[in-house]
Design an enzyme around this catalytic site. Structure first.
Site, PDB file in Angstrom:
ATOM      1  CD  GLN A 157      -1.466  -3.310   3.401  1.00 34.69           C
ATOM      2  OE1 GLN A 157      -1.156  -3.079   2.251  1.00 34.69           O
ATOM      3  NE2 GLN A 157      -0.631  -3.115   4.405  1.00 34.69           N
TER       4      GLN A 157
ATOM      5  CB  THR B 259      -4.971  -3.743  -5.454  1.00 33.21           C
ATOM      6  OG1 THR B 259      -6.386  -3.489  -5.570  1.00 33.21           O
ATOM      7  CG2 THR B 259      -4.589  -4.627  -6.633  1.00 33.21           C
ATOM      8  CG  HIS B 260      -1.603  -2.504  -1.031  1.00 34.86           C
ATOM      9  ND1 HIS B 260      -1.892  -1.666   0.029  1.00 34.86           N
ATOM     10  CD2 HIS B 260      -1.737  -1.750  -2.142  1.00 34.86           C
ATOM     11  CE1 HIS B 260      -2.186  -0.456  -0.429  1.00 34.86           C
ATOM     12  NE2 HIS B 260      -2.098  -0.490  -1.743  1.00 34.86           N
ATOM     13  CG  LEU B 261      -2.874  -9.461  -3.671  1.00 29.31           C
ATOM     14  CD1 LEU B 261      -3.659  -8.241  -4.072  1.00 29.31           C
ATOM     15  CD2 LEU B 261      -3.361 -10.659  -4.469  1.00 29.31           C
TER      16      LEU B 261
END
Length: 594
Positions: free
Chosen positions: A350, A520-522
């Site tokens: 992100q 935590t947007h992997l």
């Protein structure tokens, strides 16, 4: 020697949103389903007991709900020329652990997707020409359209109990003047619940955005604006804006989670079993390497267990899915030098920027209250809602005030120039703690040839297996886009007339910093697509190489979105489950011919 268990129809690795959705769908189809969760059993009761659960030291500082990186972590480097070292302290991202996974600790912002982001490469080539996309940028189309996914977005919102305001429903305008998003695609139905009330900081943002000519709207929130019962019979209570959302168990049953919204419907079923403390080591393949026979895991007593199954669902966190595929020999590992291979390819993240505005004491923003998904946003610079041509970068960003609650230890923020300690810091903290607004540009992140995942040749986990190696850094396109978004969002901040403004964007030449939390947007690493030469999964999230392995989750995204990923993850999981139920079970084999 491993203990061999009785065979099941389907084994699911991980019990977060994807695992819970798949479990519900496959049990409805009559399958005997086993879910294996590496972490402990946890639920709203007793883990969410009030007041113990609103404990910043336990949850935000000591990170109770997150992965134990003393047993397994990732190694990180900026480029292939660097040495990767293990990530020893959680910082940039916070993978979940235990039943519910990241779906238990998430904030609750529940978007769909902008349709152009599902066909990213095609759209940019059509509008701007093939030369507009940088040569090292490896963005791809998902291989599925918004129109195909729309019924599954709708159903997921009903399961989650999402609060929001539609713009159009079946072509009819319903959201003008009511907080709807004019850039949103058409919907088949309204949100299950009306939008949450807005905090004062969100109201300030809304007025300022209007004043500069943008089009603000209410964030879609998986925090309930009222009491709700979902299609599975799970009940939710209205959110009370306690300010303990992201990183916490919701004691009010107000934030959607696998534990609140799906698990209660699974517990009574005789054809469902959940085994916590079951750490899966690999997917087992037959001699042809084209069919999975089950998985091997280590249980809570340290015993190695072999679990046979006809169907294997990898529903773990993004990089755990990729690591399991690499450890199991499913798909060809990606090579950044040749550009060949698919597993580990297109790792993306992100691209965040933040602006903080500080006010006099007569402007009371009361930052200690809030809800994880609540707020006001603008999409004027998201996706391709503006002409990228003059600016020379790919990607866009929603911008918002999303006041989720500012805790007393980590939530302090003071104007630029304030000392980091001492009496001046204390005075500024007292002056500004409840008199400030934080706004974010939640930028999309593109995939590049040099950002990828593979197995580390040196470091191993507590079970003796190679750690996952993350090769990742910000690229020129990322920084160019980030700086553009800071400029556009800065106009909103200036229109609020604050005493001081802090701009927290990326600088030219800046490298990825593992210590600073971003999201935590992997995404990516086991991406979906239409060609097995460029994707690990087909459009139904089925492995091209091993037909009885399906891999839902953000690991399937060919690049990152402007929006939070959970809404698309849920819709894609329902889409995949429908294909399994209606096509695969009737005739097991590849659902798409290579």
């Amino acid at each position: 020697m491993a203990t061999v268990m009785k065979k099941v129809d389907a084994v699911i690795v991980g019990f977060g949103w994807t695992g819970a959705i798949m479990a519900k769908e496959l049990t409805e189809a009559g399958l005997n389903v086993l879910a294996l969760e590496r972490g402990p059993m946890q639920d709203t009761y007793p883990d969410g007991n009030y007041p113990q659960v609103i404990d910043e030291l336990t949850y935000s500082v000591r990170k109770k709900l997150f992965q134990d990186i003393s047993k397994e972590t990732v190694t990180i480097r900026h480029s292939v020329n660097d040495v990767a070292l293990p990530n020893r302290q959680l910082g940039a991202f916070l993978p979940g652990n235990g039943v519910g996974g990241a779906g238990l600790h998430w904030s609750g912002v529940h978007f769909r997707v902008d349709p152009i982001e599902l066909r990213m490469r095609s759209h940019y080539e059509e509008r701007y020409g093939k030369n507009f996309i940088p040569k090292d940028m490896t963005i791809q189309d998902f291989g599925v359209s918004y129109e195909e996914l729309e019924p599954f977005f709708d159903y997921a919102e009903k399961v989650f109990g999402t609060s929001g305001q539609a713009w159009t429903v079946r072509g009819q305008l319903v959201g003008d003047g009511k907080g709807g998003n004019p850039y949103a695609p058409d919907r088949s139905d309204h949100f299950p619940l009306e939008s949450q009330k807005n905090t004062y900081s969100a109201q300030l943002f809304q007025k300022a955005a209007n004043d500069v000519g943008y089009k603000p709207y209410n964030l879609p929130s998986a925090n309930t604006s009222g009491p709700y019962t979902n299609p599975y019979g799970a009940q939710m209570g209205p959110c009370n804006f306690c300010g303990f959302c992201s990183g916490y168990v919701c004691y009010m049953y107000s934030k959607a989670s696998p534990n609140v919204n799906i698990l209660p419907a699974l517990k009574p079923l005789p054809n469902f079993e959940l085994r916590p403390n079951s750490h899966v080591l690999r997917v087992n393949l037959d001699s042809s390497k084209t069919r999975a026979t089950g998985v091997t895991y280590v249980d809570g007593q340290g015993r190695e267990i072999e679990q046979p199954a006809d169907l294997v669902i990898l529903g773990a966190f993004q990089f755990h899915n990729v690591r399991l595929m690499l450890l199991s020999g499913i798909g060809k590992p990606y090579d950044p030098i040749t550009g060949e291979g698919v597993v580990g390819k297109n790792f993306a993240y992100q691209n965040m920027a933040t602006i903080k505005a500080y006010f006099d004491k007569d402007v009371h923003t009361n930052n200690f209250i809030g809800a994880g998904g609540n707020g006001v946003a603008v999409d004027d610079f998201n996706a391709d809602n503006f002409d990228h041509g003059p600016h020379g970068f790919v990607g866009g960003s929603p911008m918002w005030v999303n006041q989720a609650g500012s805790r007393p230890i980590a939530g302090t923020s003071n104007p630029p120039g304030t000392p980091a300690w001492g009496s001046a810091w204390k005075k500024a903290t007292a002056d500004y703690y409840t008199h400030q607004v934080s706004m974010d540009a939640h930028g999309a992140h593109q995939s590049y040839r040099g950002n990828y995942l593979d197995l580390d040749p040196v470091y191993r986990d507590a079970y003796g297996l190679p750690l996952l190696r993350m090769t990742f850094d910000w690229q020129e396109n990322d920084i160019k886009m980030n700086r553009f978004m800071v400029e556009k969002m800065g106009k909103i901040a200036e229109a609020m007339n604050p005493k001081a403004i802090a701009l927290l964007g990326k600088k030219v030449g800046e490298h990825f910093n593992t210590a600073s939390y971003q999201t935590t947007h992997l995404n990516g690493g086991a991406i979906m697509g239409t060609d097995p030469k460029t994707s690990a999964l087909n459009r139904y999230l089925q492995s091209w190489d091993v037909h009885n392995v399906f891999v839902p989750g953000a690991s399937a995204f060919p690049q990152g979105l402007g929006y939070n990923p959970t809404g698309l993850v849920a819709a894609l999981t329902y889409w995949s489950a429908r294909a399994i139920r209606e096509q695969y079970l009737k005739n097991p084999g590849p659902l798409v011919q290579a």
